[in-house]
Design an enzyme around this catalytic site. Structure first.
Site, PDB file in Angstrom:
ATOM      1  N   MET A  17      -3.514   7.904   3.434  1.00 22.48           N
ATOM      2  CA  MET A  17      -4.203   7.642   2.168  1.00 22.48           C
ATOM      3  C   MET A  17      -3.779   6.276   1.613  1.00 22.48           C
ATOM      4  O   MET A  17      -3.986   5.977   0.442  1.00 22.48           O
ATOM      5  CB  MET A  17      -3.908   8.751   1.159  1.00 22.48           C
ATOM      6  CG  MET A  17      -4.445  10.101   1.649  1.00 22.48           C
ATOM      7  SD  MET A  17      -4.794  11.272   0.351  1.00 22.48           S
ATOM      8  CE  MET A  17      -3.175  11.548  -0.301  1.00 22.48           C
ATOM      9  N   GLU A  22       7.396   3.003   4.958  1.00 21.61           N
ATOM     10  CA  GLU A  22       8.093   3.169   6.242  1.00 21.61           C
ATOM     11  C   GLU A  22       7.681   4.454   6.973  1.00 21.61           C
ATOM     12  O   GLU A  22       7.678   4.498   8.200  1.00 21.61           O
ATOM     13  CB  GLU A  22       9.608   3.180   6.026  1.00 21.61           C
ATOM     14  CG  GLU A  22      10.299   1.879   6.360  1.00 21.61           C
ATOM     15  CD  GLU A  22       9.864   1.258   7.690  1.00 21.61           C
ATOM     16  OE1 GLU A  22       9.994   1.902   8.745  1.00 21.61           O
ATOM     17  OE2 GLU A  22       9.385   0.114   7.675  1.00 21.61           O
ATOM     18  N   HIS A  24       4.679   5.881   7.039  1.00 21.75           N
ATOM     19  CA  HIS A  24       3.435   5.577   7.754  1.00 21.75           C
ATOM     20  C   HIS A  24       3.717   4.669   8.958  1.00 21.75           C
ATOM     21  O   HIS A  24       3.170   4.866  10.042  1.00 21.75           O
ATOM     22  CB  HIS A  24       2.458   4.848   6.826  1.00 21.75           C
ATOM     23  CG  HIS A  24       2.037   5.646   5.616  1.00 21.75           C
ATOM     24  ND1 HIS A  24       2.285   5.239   4.330  1.00 21.75           N
ATOM     25  CD2 HIS A  24       1.382   6.821   5.503  1.00 21.75           C
ATOM     26  CE1 HIS A  24       1.797   6.117   3.478  1.00 21.75           C
ATOM     27  NE2 HIS A  24       1.243   7.104   4.159  1.00 21.75           N
ATOM     28  N   GLN A  48      -9.243  16.735  -1.297  1.00 25.05           N
ATOM     29  CA  GLN A  48      -7.963  17.442  -1.206  1.00 25.05           C
ATOM     30  C   GLN A  48      -7.173  17.405  -2.504  1.00 25.05           C
ATOM     31  O   GLN A  48      -6.044  17.868  -2.551  1.00 25.05           O
ATOM     32  CB  GLN A  48      -7.134  16.925  -0.027  1.00 25.05           C
ATOM     33  CG  GLN A  48      -6.592  15.520  -0.185  1.00 25.05           C
ATOM     34  CD  GLN A  48      -5.988  15.027   1.101  1.00 25.05           C
ATOM     35  OE1 GLN A  48      -6.675  14.784   2.088  1.00 25.05           O
ATOM     36  NE2 GLN A  48      -4.671  14.865   1.138  1.00 25.05           N
ATOM     37  N   ASP A 144       4.749  16.372   5.840  1.00 24.61           N
ATOM     38  CA  ASP A 144       3.730  17.339   5.402  1.00 24.61           C
ATOM     39  C   ASP A 144       3.640  18.431   6.467  1.00 24.61           C
ATOM     40  O   ASP A 144       2.661  18.520   7.220  1.00 24.61           O
ATOM     41  CB  ASP A 144       2.396  16.624   5.214  1.00 24.61           C
ATOM     42  CG  ASP A 144       2.483  15.560   4.140  1.00 24.61           C
ATOM     43  OD1 ASP A 144       2.323  15.887   2.966  1.00 24.61           O
ATOM     44  OD2 ASP A 144       2.773  14.389   4.486  1.00 24.61           O
ATOM     45  N   VAL A 170      10.798  10.218   7.433  1.00 22.01           N
ATOM     46  CA  VAL A 170      11.544   8.993   7.117  1.00 22.01           C
ATOM     47  C   VAL A 170      12.042   9.108   5.680  1.00 22.01           C
ATOM     48  O   VAL A 170      11.286   9.511   4.780  1.00 22.01           O
ATOM     49  CB  VAL A 170      10.650   7.742   7.273  1.00 22.01           C
ATOM     50  CG1 VAL A 170      11.368   6.486   6.803  1.00 22.01           C
ATOM     51  CG2 VAL A 170      10.226   7.594   8.732  1.00 22.01           C
ATOM     52  N   SER A 180       4.286   7.839  -0.925  1.00 21.87           N
ATOM     53  CA  SER A 180       3.519   6.914  -1.777  1.00 21.87           C
ATOM     54  C   SER A 180       3.705   7.288  -3.240  1.00 21.87           C
ATOM     55  O   SER A 180       3.596   6.445  -4.131  1.00 21.87           O
ATOM     56  CB  SER A 180       2.032   6.976  -1.426  1.00 21.87           C
ATOM     57  OG  SER A 180       1.847   6.766  -0.053  1.00 21.87           O
ATOM     58  N   ARG A 181       3.951   8.573  -3.488  1.00 27.40           N
ATOM     59  CA  ARG A 181       4.058   9.038  -4.876  1.00 27.40           C
ATOM     60  C   ARG A 181       5.383   8.639  -5.521  1.00 27.40           C
ATOM     61  O   ARG A 181       5.522   8.743  -6.737  1.00 27.40           O
ATOM     62  CB  ARG A 181       3.898  10.553  -4.940  1.00 27.40           C
ATOM     63  CG  ARG A 181       2.483  11.012  -4.651  1.00 27.40           C
ATOM     64  CD  ARG A 181       2.306  12.490  -4.938  1.00 27.40           C
ATOM     65  NE  ARG A 181       0.902  12.865  -4.989  1.00 27.40           N
ATOM     66  CZ  ARG A 181       0.215  13.333  -3.948  1.00 27.40           C
ATOM     67  NH1 ARG A 181       0.793  13.474  -2.785  1.00 27.40           N
ATOM     68  NH2 ARG A 181      -1.066  13.658  -4.089  1.00 27.40           N
TER      69      ARG A 181
HETATM   70  P1  AMP Z   1      -0.369  10.235   3.285  1.00 27.92           P
HETATM   71  O1  AMP Z   1      -0.788   8.808   3.195  1.00 27.92           O
HETATM   72  O2  AMP Z   1       0.669  10.639   2.277  1.00 27.92           O
HETATM   73  O3  AMP Z   1      -1.541  11.185   3.370  1.00 27.92           O
HETATM   74  O4  AMP Z   1       0.382  10.376   4.685  1.00 27.92           O
HETATM   75  C1  AMP Z   1      -0.225   9.997   5.879  1.00 27.92           C
HETATM   76  C2  AMP Z   1       0.623  10.474   7.038  1.00 27.92           C
HETATM   77  O5  AMP Z   1       1.939   9.930   6.914  1.00 27.92           O
HETATM   78  C3  AMP Z   1       0.793  12.009   7.061  1.00 27.92           C
HETATM   79  O6  AMP Z   1       0.744  12.450   8.414  1.00 27.92           O
HETATM   80  C4  AMP Z   1       2.162  12.197   6.469  1.00 27.92           C
HETATM   81  O7  AMP Z   1       2.812  13.387   6.902  1.00 27.92           O
HETATM   82  C5  AMP Z   1       2.887  10.973   7.002  1.00 27.92           C
HETATM   83  N1  AMP Z   1       4.050  10.674   6.156  1.00 27.92           N
HETATM   84  C6  AMP Z   1       4.074  10.500   4.815  1.00 27.92           C
HETATM   85  N2  AMP Z   1       5.340  10.307   4.379  1.00 27.92           N
HETATM   86  C7  AMP Z   1       6.130  10.367   5.483  1.00 27.92           C
HETATM   87  C8  AMP Z   1       7.532  10.249   5.704  1.00 27.92           C
HETATM   88  N3  AMP Z   1       8.389  10.043   4.708  1.00 27.92           N
HETATM   89  N4  AMP Z   1       7.994  10.375   6.961  1.00 27.92           N
HETATM   90  C9  AMP Z   1       7.133  10.591   7.998  1.00 27.92           C
HETATM   91  N5  AMP Z   1       5.800  10.711   7.856  1.00 27.92           N
HETATM   92  C10 AMP Z   1       5.300  10.590   6.623  1.00 27.92           C
END
Ligand code: AMP
Length: 284
Positions: A17, A22, A24, A48, A144, A170, A180-181
């Protein structure tokens, strides 16, 4: 994409998103290693988000994301508009979009209980993205965990020809899972947010001392989080990984210790899979 596939090039896909961090980029590195072409999607998926959730506040910086992608070996950024993905949501009077993917069991547990419809939104957008990007493999984060389990289920049940890899969480140096939040947190909230990883660390220590009673572990975790003023527990659960149902005792099967906690107005999640705890990357 079809042309790339015809040339026999392996397409690796990282759906996000945006507002890249790091976490991502660790997914991108895996895709880079496993595939010839890396596609990263940036799409803040309105399906979502619930009506009272943070869709409007979701952080976004496409310029910064593009630079990070260029520096980290992303070949193609796919950044569709809401109108491209769901015409009905953009043009209120018409009904161009009417088909959703709904998993009826695992999606109702954990985060699904407090976010009705969330995983239907996730699965629907991932199915669309798979059909648009045509990846050979896709990388998702253990961060997630429930989402990763559901996508694996969808790939299996709906026969998507996609190989899925789950990447470890990470974290910042102090243990907070990168998200991101996290930019939405004030300095006080940022400190309070450490209670999620601290609770998981405590759970791991209790587990290592040979305690297997989930009630004991959960109540210690909950006590720790409740001490933090800015924190409000959504759930703290220990579930079987195969069905995401709460269990009473940890045995030989894979389990997930998972929690969701509101820190001020920001809802954060974290988890520790056992015995595969390397996926949690949790510092001692
Ligand atoms: P998002 O942009 O939050 O929807 O995340 C996109 C992808 O990055 C999803 O598969 C998340 O599980 C993964 N992701 C987000 N934060 C982390 C993190 N801290 N460590 C590993 N993967 C992450």
């Amino acid at each position: 994409m079809l042309e790339l596939r015809r040339q026999g090039r392996q397409i690796g896909f990282v759906p996000t998103m945006g507002f890249l961090h790091e976490g991502h980029l660790s997914l991108v590195r895996i895709a880079r290693r496993e595939a010839d072409v890396v596609v990263l999607s940036i799409f803040v998926n309105p399906l979502q988000f619930g009506p009272n959730e943070d869709l409007a506040k979701y952080p976004c910086d496409l310029k910064r994301d593009s630079e990070l992608c260029a520096r980290n070996g992303v070949d193609i950024i796919f950044n569709p508009s809401v109108d491209d993905m769901y015409p009905v949501l953009a043009k209120a009077s018409s009904s161009y979009f009417n088909v959703f993917i709904d998993e009826k069991d695992l999606s109702r547990q954990l985060c699904g209980a407090s976010r009705p419809g969330h995983f239907s939104g996730v699965l629907t957008v991932v199915a669309k993205l798979f059909n648009l990007v045509l990846p050979d493999m896709a990388v998702f984060g253990q961060k997630d965990a429930q989402q990763a389990i559901l996508i694996q289920r969808m790939i299996h049940d709906l026969d998507f020809p996609v190989r899925m890899i789950v990447a470890p969480i990470v974290r910042e140096n102090d243990g907070l899972a990168v998200s991101s939040r996290n930019v939405c947190l004030s300095p006080d909230e940022r400190r309070a947010a450490l209670c999620l990883s601290a609770a998981l660390r405590l759970a791991r220590n209790i587990y290592r001392s040979n305690e297997r009673d989930c009630g004991v572990i959960k109540s210690a975790m909950s006590k720790l989080v409740k001490k933090v003023k800015l924190a409000r527990i959504d759930y703290i659960e220990i579930v079987g990984t195969h069905n995401l149902r709460p269990i009473k005792r940890i045995g030989d099967d894979d389990v997930l210790i998972a929690l969701a906690v509101h820190i001020g107005n920001t809802r954060l999640i974290d988890n520790l899979p056992l015995p595969r705890d390397r996926l949690a990357n949790l510092p001692e």
